[in-house]
Design an enzyme around this catalytic site. Structure first.
Site, PDB file in Angstrom:
ATOM      1  N   ARG A 109      28.808   9.397  28.285  1.00  0.00           N
ATOM      2  CA  ARG A 109      28.509   8.265  29.157  1.00  0.00           C
ATOM      3  C   ARG A 109      29.722   7.819  29.972  1.00  0.00           C
ATOM      4  NH1 ARG A 109      24.922  10.314  27.617  1.00  0.00           N
ATOM      5  NH2 ARG A 109      23.061   9.579  26.574  1.00  0.00           N
TER       6      ARG A 109
ATOM      7  N   SER B 164      18.983   1.670  27.395  1.00  0.00           N
ATOM      8  CA  SER B 164      19.922   1.436  26.292  1.00  0.00           C
ATOM      9  C   SER B 164      21.025   0.497  26.762  1.00  0.00           C
ATOM     10  CB  SER B 164      20.525   2.761  25.817  1.00  0.00           C
ATOM     11  OG  SER B 164      19.519   3.621  25.352  1.00  0.00           O
TER      12      SER B 164
ATOM     13  N   GLU C 135      26.565  -0.636  27.999  1.00  0.00           N
ATOM     14  CA  GLU C 135      26.470   0.521  28.902  1.00  0.00           C
ATOM     15  C   GLU C 135      26.301   0.080  30.355  1.00  0.00           C
ATOM     16  OE1 GLU C 135      23.747   4.552  29.473  1.00  0.00           O
ATOM     17  OE2 GLU C 135      24.021   3.693  27.489  1.00  0.00           O
TER      18      GLU C 135
END
Length: 351
Positions: free
Chosen positions: A160, A239, A343
């Site tokens: 990520r 998420s 995130e």
């Protein structure tokens, strides 16, 4: 290039949250994108680049500057090479690549947002990451004021993360190029246990790519991870927290806390994450810390379908969302000693 003033930004995000921008530009060509960025840089105006808005948390006060919405179009397939304009809707591009009989993106179906955002986050799900198929990223470099082509080897991809995320004020992605695989209509090897189990095959096997795509869409829908304006569980950024990656000492301390809290027979999720590091599950941590599906009583709550998604139930403010996120972070840290990291990108606010 369309220009609006005091323009609402909430409708441009999947959270449907955030105040207005002083100015909103919508660019439909690469040249317009570069022109808008250069203008902002020359005048010293703060710039917010928006693609699909699926990874943004914008403060209630909005953005005091120029918001640039990238709405460029372009899907060019040459053999197994795919080039996408940054503004292309990602899930549509995945569908078209599967329909062309190519493998490599099928397990990334249903992810909201635009193609230009995928290298920034190194978007991944169900055993695939875009870093495994991206060959080049074409971007405008705000430091050198030139359009550059950056090969995969120079993108610094990790979980990520990427060079583009590490230098958020430098690069504006214009186009992304992928090298896909012609496997006779079959998928790439399935590397995610849940996907393989749902399809009744062993990990590492191939299946028809179209079937893999449909299976992933079904799994994501069951978790509220496919956009549906009628389903508030999808009014989210997917998420909200990344899966923590712990070094040896941190992981051992975590295991000890988990045993104290849940008993010695409980085994937390653990996945290799490079030498001396282990990745565990943020969703598992959140759930075991007491934040179960549907947690919350206010207008921002945990999804009723997935503990990793924080959602706007329709009347939330960004502060409502952040209050819930802070509660979850504090609770997980208190119980397990692990600090969750958000995130989505925050604009004008922070946890």
């Amino acid at each position: 290039m369309q220009e609006l003033h005091d323009a609402p930004l909430a409708p441009l995000t999947t959270f449907r949250l955030g105040g207005p921008a002083t100015r909103l530009l919508t660019a439909t060509t690469d040249a317009e994108v570069v022109e808008a960025v250069r203008e902002a840089d020359d005048s010293g105006t703060p710039l917010l680049v928006i693609g699909g808005g699926s990874n943004l948390v914008i403060g209630d006060k909005g953005f005091d500057g120029t918001a640039l919405r990238i709405a460029t179009k372009g899907f060019v397939l040459d053999g197994t090479t795919l080039e996408l304009a940054a503004g292309e809707i990602w899930t549509d591009a995945v569908t078209r690549s599967v329909e062309a009989g190519l493998a490599g993106l099928e397990c990334l179906a249903g992810i909201p947002g635009s193609a230009g955002a995928t290298p920034i986050q190194n978007v991944g799900a169900y055993g695939q990451e875009v870093s495994s198929t991206i060959t080049e990223v074409v971007a405008y470099d705000r430091h050198t004021r030139e359009t550059v082509t950056i090969p995969n080897s120079e993108c610094a991809f990790s979980y990520r993360h990427s060079r583009f995320k590490a230098e958020p004020d430098r690069f504006v992605v214009l186009r992304v190029r992928f090298g896909l695989e012609d496997a006779g209509g079959l998928s790439a090897p399935l590397m995610y246990r849940e996907t393989a189990r749902a399809m009744g095959v062993a990990e590492g096997e191939r299946v028809p790519a179209a079937d893999a795509r449909e299976t992933v869409l079904g799994l994501r829908t069951g978790k509220g991870m496919v956009l549906d304006p009628e389903d508030h569980d999808t009014w989210s950024a997917g998420s909200f927290f990344t899966n923590p990656i712990l070094d040896r000492a941190q992981f051992e301390a975590f295991l000890a806390r988990a045993a104290d809290r849940l008993g010695p027979d409980v085994t937390p999720p653990a996945f290799p994450a490079g030498e001396g590091h282990t990745k565990t599950s943020a969703a598992w941590l959140i759930d075991r810390a007491g934040f179960t599906k549907g947690y919350g009583t206010g207008p921002a709550r945990i999804s009723t379908k997935h503990t990793l998604a924080l959602t706007n139930r329709g009347e939330a403010s960004t502060e409502d969302l952040l209050a819930l996120a802070r509660e979850v972070v504090a609770g997980v840290h208190e119980v397990f000693g692990v600090t969750l990291v958000n995130e989505p990108v925050t604009v004008g606010v922070s946890l």
